[in-house]
Write an enzyme that holds these catalytic residues in place. Structure first.
Site, mmCIF file in Angstrom:
data_model
loop_
_atom_site.group_PDB
_atom_site.id
_atom_site.type_symbol
_atom_site.label_atom_id
_atom_site.label_comp_id
_atom_site.label_asym_id
_atom_site.label_seq_id
_atom_site.Cartn_x
_atom_site.Cartn_y
_atom_site.Cartn_z
ATOM 1 N N ASP A 1 10.772 -3.894 -3.264
ATOM 2 C CA ASP A 1 11.514 -2.808 -2.607
ATOM 3 C C ASP A 1 12.271 -3.245 -1.359
ATOM 4 O O ASP A 1 13.054 -2.464 -0.817
ATOM 5 C CB ASP A 1 10.538 -1.688 -2.233
ATOM 6 C CG ASP A 1 9.962 -1.035 -3.476
ATOM 7 O OD1 ASP A 1 8.746 -1.169 -3.701
ATOM 8 O OD2 ASP A 1 10.744 -0.455 -4.239
ATOM 9 N N HIS B 1 1.708 -6.492 -0.830
ATOM 10 C CA HIS B 1 1.491 -6.140 -2.234
ATOM 11 C C HIS B 1 0.020 -6.335 -2.566
ATOM 12 O O HIS B 1 -0.601 -7.291 -2.091
ATOM 13 C CB HIS B 1 2.342 -7.032 -3.150
ATOM 14 C CG HIS B 1 2.547 -6.431 -4.494
ATOM 15 N ND1 HIS B 1 1.612 -6.525 -5.502
ATOM 16 C CD2 HIS B 1 3.554 -5.678 -4.986
ATOM 17 C CE1 HIS B 1 2.051 -5.877 -6.567
ATOM 18 N NE2 HIS B 1 3.226 -5.351 -6.286
HETATM 19 C C1 SDX Z 1 5.425 -1.293 -5.282
HETATM 20 O O1 SDX Z 1 1.211 -2.356 -7.652
HETATM 21 C C2 SDX Z 1 2.417 -2.698 -7.995
HETATM 22 O O2 SDX Z 1 2.640 -3.539 -8.832
HETATM 23 C C3 SDX Z 1 3.518 -1.923 -7.268
HETATM 24 C C4 SDX Z 1 4.953 -2.373 -7.508
HETATM 25 C C5 SDX Z 1 5.366 -2.155 -8.947
HETATM 26 O O3 SDX Z 1 6.284 -2.857 -9.391
HETATM 27 O O4 SDX Z 1 4.847 -1.189 -9.566
HETATM 28 O O5 SDX Z 1 5.074 -3.741 -7.178
HETATM 29 C C6 SDX Z 1 5.937 -1.564 -6.654
HETATM 30 O O6 SDX Z 1 4.834 -0.260 -5.081
HETATM 31 C C7 SDX Z 1 5.619 -2.334 -4.225
HETATM 32 C C8 SDX Z 1 4.976 -1.922 -2.873
HETATM 33 C C9 SDX Z 1 5.916 -0.962 -2.173
HETATM 34 N N1 SDX Z 1 5.266 -0.436 -0.948
HETATM 35 C C10 SDX Z 1 5.598 -0.866 0.272
HETATM 36 O O7 SDX Z 1 6.424 -1.736 0.501
HETATM 37 C C11 SDX Z 1 4.873 -0.125 1.394
HETATM 38 C C12 SDX Z 1 4.407 -1.130 2.451
HETATM 39 N N2 SDX Z 1 3.313 -1.923 1.866
HETATM 40 C C13 SDX Z 1 1.962 -1.515 2.128
HETATM 41 O O8 SDX Z 1 1.760 -0.156 2.291
HETATM 42 C C14 SDX Z 1 0.929 -2.276 1.298
HETATM 43 O O9 SDX Z 1 1.213 -3.603 1.443
HETATM 44 C C15 SDX Z 1 0.757 -1.938 -0.151
HETATM 45 C C16 SDX Z 1 0.587 -0.476 -0.387
HETATM 46 C C17 SDX Z 1 1.918 -2.421 -0.949
HETATM 47 C C18 SDX Z 1 -0.495 -2.665 -0.637
HETATM 48 O O10 SDX Z 1 -1.554 -2.076 0.000
HETATM 49 P P1 SDX Z 1 -3.022 -2.710 -0.071
HETATM 50 O O11 SDX Z 1 -3.119 -3.762 -1.107
HETATM 51 O O12 SDX Z 1 -3.993 -1.577 -0.135
HETATM 52 O O13 SDX Z 1 -3.124 -3.479 1.294
HETATM 53 P P2 SDX Z 1 -3.856 -2.901 2.571
HETATM 54 O O14 SDX Z 1 -3.241 -1.609 2.948
HETATM 55 O O15 SDX Z 1 -5.321 -2.970 2.314
HETATM 56 O O16 SDX Z 1 -3.422 -3.979 3.669
HETATM 57 C C19 SDX Z 1 -4.193 -5.162 3.888
HETATM 58 C C20 SDX Z 1 -3.893 -5.543 5.336
HETATM 59 C C21 SDX Z 1 -4.177 -4.409 6.326
HETATM 60 O O17 SDX Z 1 -4.411 -5.013 7.600
HETATM 61 P P3 SDX Z 1 -5.992 -5.129 8.093
HETATM 62 O O18 SDX Z 1 -6.580 -3.746 8.005
HETATM 63 O O19 SDX Z 1 -6.638 -6.127 7.149
HETATM 64 O O20 SDX Z 1 -5.867 -5.652 9.506
HETATM 65 O O21 SDX Z 1 -2.491 -5.820 5.472
HETATM 66 C C22 SDX Z 1 -1.891 -4.858 6.331
HETATM 67 C C23 SDX Z 1 -2.866 -3.693 6.439
HETATM 68 O O22 SDX Z 1 -2.717 -3.007 7.681
HETATM 69 N N3 SDX Z 1 -0.641 -4.461 5.698
HETATM 70 C C24 SDX Z 1 0.481 -4.215 6.349
HETATM 71 C C25 SDX Z 1 1.432 -3.919 5.365
HETATM 72 N N4 SDX Z 1 0.860 -3.992 4.154
HETATM 73 C C26 SDX Z 1 -0.425 -4.327 4.367
HETATM 74 N N5 SDX Z 1 0.762 -4.200 7.671
HETATM 75 C C27 SDX Z 1 2.044 -3.897 7.992
HETATM 76 N N6 SDX Z 1 3.011 -3.617 7.108
HETATM 77 C C28 SDX Z 1 2.744 -3.611 5.783
HETATM 78 N N7 SDX Z 1 3.686 -3.334 4.905
#
Ligand code: SDX
Length: 432
Positions: free
Chosen positions: A363, A306
């Site tokens: 989720d 998140h």
């Molecule tokens: C919702 O914003 C809100 O409030 C949203 C929400 C709401 O109520 O409106 O809470 C609802 O959208 C919840 C999120 C649902 N999405 C997912 O579950 C999809 C999986 N999650 C990711 O795609 C991600 O965690 C996000 C999109 C939720 C957040 O993305 P960020 O903040 O841009 O994080 P990032 O992509 O920059 O990740 C930081 C690091 C990275 O690794 P490095 O490059 O530092 O090595 O964490 C890793 C990412 O690769 N990472 C993950 C991951 N999420 C982040 N690695 C594996 N699996 C994941 N799910």
């Protein structure tokens, strides 16, 4: 605490005011930065940028705190109902018994959609994505509503908010029924908001069974937990569109499109697809987790991570508990829940997730409850949108009630080609 920040650049110092919120969050106000220094700020994905000051929802991502208008999400999920939470978010406080009764009556009064809207449903292919239908049909419903004149007119806005909230649920259920080739049900005046959704989606002419109270309560909690969440992608979209003074229906229809993405509201569906994949593959969980770690851009642990929560998403905890309750009350077993629990335990022991502060989000478990309610998977993001509607309405109103509101218009840093003269077609190199 200082309320001034100083920026030094090229030998000059600029004083910037620091804004402090009621929960002691602090922000540098850069409204005059470009005017004073010629500089703008750059923040890809707005991870460090506050787009507004808002009184609706507070999140402390480090402590896993979520409050709607000051009320903790844990207490609202335990004691409140979705119509009451909708009222709280939109109008700023918990309704009195009379106010709640009046609002519920308005939701019942306005829950029908114009009969001629049925023809619009028939125009969609049977496999049309439900979020595409929802966004289109919200704008269609707006065509049948009197134009909202004054958001500060409480009575008129309450009527408009009730109309939208009531109809969005009827639209969602009708889109499902039409896609299945089933007769469209009409809302019942004797059922609650959420019980009506179960009725509208699943009742058959020859068996108007009563919706299961356990399922209705679980879905109502799902709606409460999704009702608002600060300036997430879709709510920011609603505010962006609202800032141009577009009407309420147009603004929330845009919010539906933003929510549709698998990184946002589409994640609940992606989680189930991921759990199904793990079950079908028969692979050990550790192998799947390794695949995620090896190439997270390609294989994400959906339902994890998140932008704001760097601790547990409090909603995930509540939904996880509700999953166990609903399944045991209904005597159901869902192997995907067992896989989800094991996957969570495996990830939370793994340094990759620990170092990146990746925890289950809203989720990760919500799809399990929706499966128990027999909600078809393509409708999962639609359920999220119905839940988020009060937050979008509240944010639309907050933009429109703010006398200082300006159209949202971020700047950029240009990195494209510098000035160059036009080249006539005859002078261009072939094959470029
Ligand atoms: C919702 O914003 C809100 O409030 C949203 C929400 C709401 O109520 O409106 O809470 C609802 O959208 C919840 C999120 C649902 N999405 C997912 O579950 C999809 C999986 N999650 C990711 O795609 C991600 O965690 C996000 C999109 C939720 C957040 O993305 P960020 O903040 O841009 O994080 P990032 O992509 O920059 O990740 C930081 C690091 C990275 O690794 P490095 O490059 O530092 O090595 O964490 C890793 C990412 O690769 N990472 C993950 C991951 N999420 C982040 N690695 C594996 N699996 C994941 N799910």
């Amino acid at each position: 605490m200082s309320d001034i920040a100083t920026l030094t650049f090229e030998g000059k110092s600029y004083e910037l005011p620091v804004v402090t919120g009621t929960e002691h969050e602090r922000a540098v106000d850069i409204s005059r930065l470009r005017q004073d220094s010629g500089l703008i700020t750059l923040d890809d994905g707005y991870g460090n940028t506050g787009s507004c000051q808002s009184s609706i929802t507070f999140i402390d991502g480090e402590k896993g705190i979520l409050r709607y208008r000051g009320y903790p999400i844990e207490e609202l999920a335990e004691y409140s109902t979705f119509p009451e939470v909708a009222y709280l978010l939109i109008f700023g406080d918990l309704p009195s018994p009379d106010e709640l009764a009046e609002f519920r009556a308005m939701l019942t009064e306005h829950q029908f959609i114009h009969e001629s809207m049925r023809h619009h449903f028939e125009g969609f292919p049977p496999d049309a994505p439900p979020m595409a239908i929802l966004s289109a049909m919200i704008n269609t419903a707006g065509c049948f509503e009197h134009e909202l004149v004054e958001p500060s007119n409480d009575a008129q806005f309450k009527d408009q908010a009730a109309r939208l909230l009531a109809k969005v649920r009827t639209i969602a259920a009708a889109s499902y029924r039409m896609s299945m080739g089933l007769p469209v049900n009409y809302p019942r005046a004797d059922l609650s908001y959420t019980a009506n959704l179960v009725h509208l989606m699943f009742s058959m002419p020859n068996s108007y069974g009563e919706p299961s109270p356990e399922l209705v309560r679980a879905l109502d909690q799902i709606f409460i937990l999704h009702a608002d969440h600060e300036q997430n992608c879709s709510t920011s979209t609603v505010r962006m569109v609202a800032s141009s003074q577009a009407n309420l229906y147009a603004s929330v229809a845009a919010g539906v499109c933003a929510l549709w993405g698998p990184l946002h509201g589409g994640a609940n569906m992606a989680v189930i697809e991921m759990l199904e994949h793990i079950r079908a593959s028969g692979e050990p969980l550790e192998k799947f987790v390794q695949k995620v770690k090896d190439d997270p851009r390609h294989t994400r642990l959906m339902g994890f991570g998140h932008r704001v929560y760097k601790n547990f998403d409090p909603r995930a905890k509540i939904i996880k508990a509700a999953c166990h309750q609903v399944l045991s009350k209904l005597g159901l077993k869902d192997p995907l829940l067992d896989i989800a629990v094991q996957l969570e335990e495996t990830a939370l022991r793994d340094p990759y997730f620990i170092e990146r502060k990746l925890y289950p989000n809203v989720d990760f478990y919500s799809g399990i409850i929706m499966r128990a309610a027999r909600i078809p998977m393509p409708m999962f993001p639609v359920m999220f949108a119905i839940g988020r509607m009060p937050g979008w309405i509240a944010n639309w109103r907050e933009v429109n009630m703010n006398a200082k509101s300006r159209i949202y218009r971020p700047r950029q840093i240009y990195v494209g080609p510098t000035a160059r003269p036009y080249v006539k077609l005859a002078d261009r190199v072939q094959g470029r």
